[in-house]
Design a protein around this motif. Structure first.
Motif, PDB file in Angstrom:
ATOM      1  N   LYS A 227       0.830  -1.204   0.000  1.00  0.00           N
ATOM      2  CA  LYS A 227       0.000   0.000   0.000  1.00  0.00           C
ATOM      3  C   LYS A 227       0.864   1.253   0.000  1.00  0.00           C
ATOM      4  N   ALA A 228       1.982   1.212   0.741  1.00  0.00           N
ATOM      5  CA  ALA A 228       2.889   2.359   0.759  1.00  0.00           C
ATOM      6  C   ALA A 228       3.494   2.582  -0.621  1.00  0.00           C
ATOM      7  N   MET A 229       3.890   1.502  -1.277  1.00  0.00           N
ATOM      8  CA  MET A 229       4.432   1.605  -2.631  1.00  0.00           C
ATOM      9  C   MET A 229       3.367   2.168  -3.576  1.00  0.00           C
ATOM     10  N   GLY A 230       2.128   1.729  -3.403  1.00  0.00           N
ATOM     11  CA  GLY A 230       1.049   2.226  -4.236  1.00  0.00           C
ATOM     12  C   GLY A 230       0.829   3.713  -4.055  1.00  0.00           C
ATOM     13  N   SER A 266      -1.088   2.927 -21.527  1.00  0.00           N
ATOM     14  CA  SER A 266      -2.350   2.213 -21.733  1.00  0.00           C
ATOM     15  C   SER A 266      -2.964   1.703 -20.431  1.00  0.00           C
ATOM     16  N   ILE A 267      -2.165   1.531 -19.388  1.00  0.00           N
ATOM     17  CA  ILE A 267      -2.709   1.005 -18.134  1.00  0.00           C
ATOM     18  C   ILE A 267      -3.006   2.103 -17.128  1.00  0.00           C
ATOM     19  N   TYR A 268      -2.872   3.347 -17.544  1.00  0.00           N
ATOM     20  CA  TYR A 268      -3.186   4.496 -16.695  1.00  0.00           C
ATOM     21  C   TYR A 268      -4.654   4.471 -16.285  1.00  0.00           C
ATOM     22  N   GLY A 269      -4.951   4.886 -15.053  1.00  0.00           N
ATOM     23  CA  GLY A 269      -6.343   5.064 -14.661  1.00  0.00           C
ATOM     24  C   GLY A 269      -6.781   4.359 -13.405  1.00  0.00           C
ATOM     25  N   GLU A 270      -5.937   3.494 -12.843  1.00  0.00           N
ATOM     26  CA  GLU A 270      -6.260   2.788 -11.606  1.00  0.00           C
ATOM     27  C   GLU A 270      -5.175   3.075 -10.571  1.00  0.00           C
ATOM     28  N   PHE A 276      -0.519  -3.160  -9.609  1.00  0.00           N
ATOM     29  CA  PHE A 276       0.503  -4.086  -9.114  1.00  0.00           C
ATOM     30  C   PHE A 276      -0.111  -5.465  -8.874  1.00  0.00           C
ATOM     31  N   ALA A 277      -1.301  -5.497  -8.287  1.00  0.00           N
ATOM     32  CA  ALA A 277      -1.983  -6.774  -8.032  1.00  0.00           C
ATOM     33  C   ALA A 277      -2.371  -7.467  -9.335  1.00  0.00           C
ATOM     34  N   SER A 278      -2.714  -6.686 -10.353  1.00  0.00           N
ATOM     35  CA  SER A 278      -3.166  -7.265 -11.618  1.00  0.00           C
ATOM     36  C   SER A 278      -2.055  -7.990 -12.370  1.00  0.00           C
ATOM     37  N   GLY A 281       1.947  -9.027  -8.688  1.00  0.00           N
ATOM     38  CA  GLY A 281       3.019  -8.522  -7.843  1.00  0.00           C
ATOM     39  C   GLY A 281       4.382  -8.519  -8.504  1.00  0.00           C
ATOM     40  N   ASP A 282       4.416  -8.638  -9.818  1.00  0.00           N
ATOM     41  CA  ASP A 282       5.683  -8.602 -10.550  1.00  0.00           C
ATOM     42  C   ASP A 282       5.889  -7.187 -11.092  1.00  0.00           C
ATOM     43  N   PHE A 283       6.684  -6.422 -10.388  1.00  0.00           N
ATOM     44  CA  PHE A 283       6.898  -5.014 -10.728  1.00  0.00           C
ATOM     45  C   PHE A 283       7.361  -4.841 -12.170  1.00  0.00           C
ATOM     46  N   TYR A 284       8.173  -5.775 -12.652  1.00  0.00           N
ATOM     47  CA  TYR A 284       8.774  -5.636 -13.976  1.00  0.00           C
ATOM     48  C   TYR A 284       7.813  -5.959 -15.122  1.00  0.00           C
ATOM     49  N   LYS A 285       6.592  -6.383 -14.791  1.00  0.00           N
ATOM     50  CA  LYS A 285       5.579  -6.598 -15.821  1.00  0.00           C
ATOM     51  C   LYS A 285       4.758  -5.340 -16.085  1.00  0.00           C
TER      52      LYS A 285
END
Length: 322
Positions: A227-230, A266-270, A276-278, A281-285
């Motif tokens: 959550k902090a990272m988010g 393209s993934i902007y908006g959430e 990250f959950a979608s 949890g793989d940051f590099y994706k």
């Protein structure tokens, strides 16, 4: 990019003064100064100590190698979250890419992993990025910043010092967790850095970036790391704004302004935690183009023209911060 001393001062020499000031005022800043097992100086700004906003503000300036200023503001641009940081550098490429950017992968025993940022990077020059920057630093002291809960385990500091060409006793490792007061401030202070990094990825001529300014809200700290990272990412992606002063053609300046904001992704908006959950949890994706400020102004010093693109998204910041 020129490495002439008059245009690119030593980030480690300038940061060393700031680091010593933090150490000298440790009690007032509520940070702790210890000596690591390798002989390095360790400064905890928020893991086992309270730290604070001022500790984070100073950490942000250390990350920039003393070539940038970080100030607290009550005018972040978001009505419900007015507390923020104002970041400025007259040497933005060196300050942000040559020092502040977390580009040094550091590993050690017991699965230790960290991304190192700060001026020590410019001494080690282990990253390919430095070949493009053409920036070379020389100094007998080094400062490394880590976003984390602990100082590096034994052996890591010695390796870092060796890579920097300094004595281990002349290395300072500063660290603060993402969810601490100092951590959330120093991450907000990267609003200009993410813009410079994206400008580099867009192949804009870095020699033409003359000056830079940025503002971002300070995310409320929260113990939960994800959550902090988010929240800290959302502060920049949906609440950050920057202005770059450049030289060159209006076509290049306009193109940079239009491609730089986070809403071009393209993934902007959430909220970032949901993104990250979608990806499991793989940051590099996550599409790297998301990591940029929300609102961008590019001003061309050669023509007097300015170009703006992007927008603040206070509703998404609200959803993230509450």
């Amino acid at each position: 990019m020129s490495s002439t001393p008059g245009f690119a001062p030593s980030v480690n020499a300038r940061a060393a003064v700031l680091v010593d000031e933090v150490a000298k005022n440790a009690d007032a800043l509520r940070v702790s100064v210890t000596t690591g097992k390798d002989g390095e100086r360790c400064i905890d700004l928020g893991a086992k100590v309270p730290g604070g906003l001022e500790a984070g503000r100073r950490l942000g300036e250390i990350c920039m190698g003393g070539l940038g200023t970080v100030a607290l503001t009550s005018a972040s641009g978001l009505e419900r979250w007015p507390l923020g940081v104002v970041v400025h550098s007259s040497n933005p490429v060196v300050a942000c890419l040559g020092s502040q950017y977390a580009g040094w992968t550091i590993t050690g025993d017991n699965n230790f992993f960290a991304l190192g940022s700060g001026p020590a990077r410019a001494l080690s020059r282990v990253e390919e990025l430095y070949k493009e920057l053409g920036y070379v630093d020389h100094h007998h002291k080094a400062a490394l910043v880590i976003e984390g809960d602990n100082a590096p385990p034994p052996g890591v500091a010695s390796n870092v010092a060796a890579a920097c060409g300094v004595k281990t006793s002349d290395l300072t490792v500063l660290y603060a967790p993402t969810g601490s007061l100092a951590g959330t401030v120093q991450i907000a202070a990267r609003v200009l850095e993410v813009a410079l990094h994206k400008a580099h990825s867009l192949h804009f001529d870095l020699n033409n970036i003359v000056d830079g300014y940025g503002v971002a809200p300070i995310a409320p700290p929260i113990p939960d790391f994800v959550k902090a990272m988010g929240r800290t990412n959302d502060a920049i992606i949906y609440g950050g704004r920057i202005q770059l002063f450049v030289r060159g053609s209006d076509d290049a300046a306009k193109d940079l302004a239009e491609k730089l904001p986070s809403n071009t992704c393209s993934i902007y908006g959430e909220p970032f935690a949901d993104i990250f959950a979608s990806v499991g949890g793989d940051f590099y994706k996550i599409d790297a183009s998301l990591f940029s400020p929300a609102l961008v102004t590019v001003s061309n010093l050669d023509t007097g023209s300015s170009f703006q693109a992007g927008r603040l998204a206070p509703d998404i910041v609200d959803a993230s911060f509450k």
